[in-house]
Design a protein around this motif. Structure first.
Motif, PDB file in Angstrom:
ATOM      1  N   ALA A 169       0.848  -1.184   0.000  1.00  0.00           N
ATOM      2  CA  ALA A 169       0.000   0.000   0.000  1.00  0.00           C
ATOM      3  C   ALA A 169       0.887   1.239   0.000  1.00  0.00           C
ATOM      4  O   ALA A 169       1.814   1.334   0.813  1.00  0.00           O
ATOM      5  N   ASP A 170       0.610   2.152  -0.909  1.00  0.00           N
ATOM      6  CA  ASP A 170       1.276   3.457  -0.938  1.00  0.00           C
ATOM      7  C   ASP A 170       0.379   4.427  -0.171  1.00  0.00           C
ATOM      8  O   ASP A 170      -0.724   4.733  -0.626  1.00  0.00           O
ATOM      9  N   LEU A 171       0.830   4.849   0.986  1.00  0.00           N
ATOM     10  CA  LEU A 171      -0.077   5.609   1.835  1.00  0.00           C
ATOM     11  C   LEU A 171       0.598   6.783   2.526  1.00  0.00           C
ATOM     12  O   LEU A 171       1.841   6.851   2.603  1.00  0.00           O
ATOM     13  N   LEU A 172      -0.225   7.692   3.007  1.00  0.00           N
ATOM     14  CA  LEU A 172       0.201   8.770   3.880  1.00  0.00           C
ATOM     15  C   LEU A 172      -0.174   8.381   5.297  1.00  0.00           C
ATOM     16  O   LEU A 172      -1.273   7.879   5.537  1.00  0.00           O
ATOM     17  N   TYR A 173       0.750   8.608   6.246  1.00  0.00           N
ATOM     18  CA  TYR A 173       0.475   8.214   7.621  1.00  0.00           C
ATOM     19  C   TYR A 173       0.381   9.429   8.535  1.00  0.00           C
ATOM     20  O   TYR A 173       0.707  10.554   8.136  1.00  0.00           O
ATOM     21  N   GLY A 174      -0.109   9.183   9.736  1.00  0.00           N
ATOM     22  CA  GLY A 174      -0.240  10.251  10.716  1.00  0.00           C
ATOM     23  C   GLY A 174      -1.213  11.323  10.244  1.00  0.00           C
ATOM     24  O   GLY A 174      -2.352  11.048   9.890  1.00  0.00           O
TER      25      GLY A 174
END
Length: 121
Positions: free
Chosen positions: A97-102
């Motif tokens: 998964a290519d994701l943005l966190y926080g």
């Protein structure tokens, strides 16, 4: 921290079907593309299928017409329906998964731990 957990692998006879699932959990702001890769013994990891957040899909030529990727954005999950399985599909399958966190200030690709798929009579 983000985790991807896969399930659904196993042993199946040629011509059979399996459905792989992968769920992402943790401090996720948003997920862009999700996908499945596989790695057979002695071979490099290769893309099997990928899907964007909008539902655009991409498949390896070797699985077109046999595998279907889908996702449930509400569950942060991606699935791989595998039909007409062949012995050459035997491999460890990994989701990513290519994701943005926080709060969305950072992002990277995350990988699951892998699930074994064995196609044999």
């Amino acid at each position: 921290q983000v985790q991807l957990v896969e399930s659904g692998g196993g042993l199946v006879q040629p011509g059979g079907s399996l459905r792989l699932s992968c769920a992402a959990s943790g401090s996720i702001f948003s997920i862009n593309a999700m996908g499945w890769y596989r790695q057979a013994p002695g071979k490099e990891r290769e893309l099997v299928a990928a899907i964007t957040s909008g539902g655009t899909t991409n498949y390896a030529d070797s699985v077109k017409g046999r595998f279907t990727i889908s996702r449930d954005n509400a569950k942060n999950a991606v699935y791989l329906q595998m039909n007409s399985l062949k012995p050459e599909d035997t491999a460890v399958y990994y989701c990513n998964a290519d994701l943005l966190y926080g709060t969305g200030g950072g992002g990277r690709r995350y990988w699951g731990q892998g699930t074994q798929v064995t196609v044999s009579s």
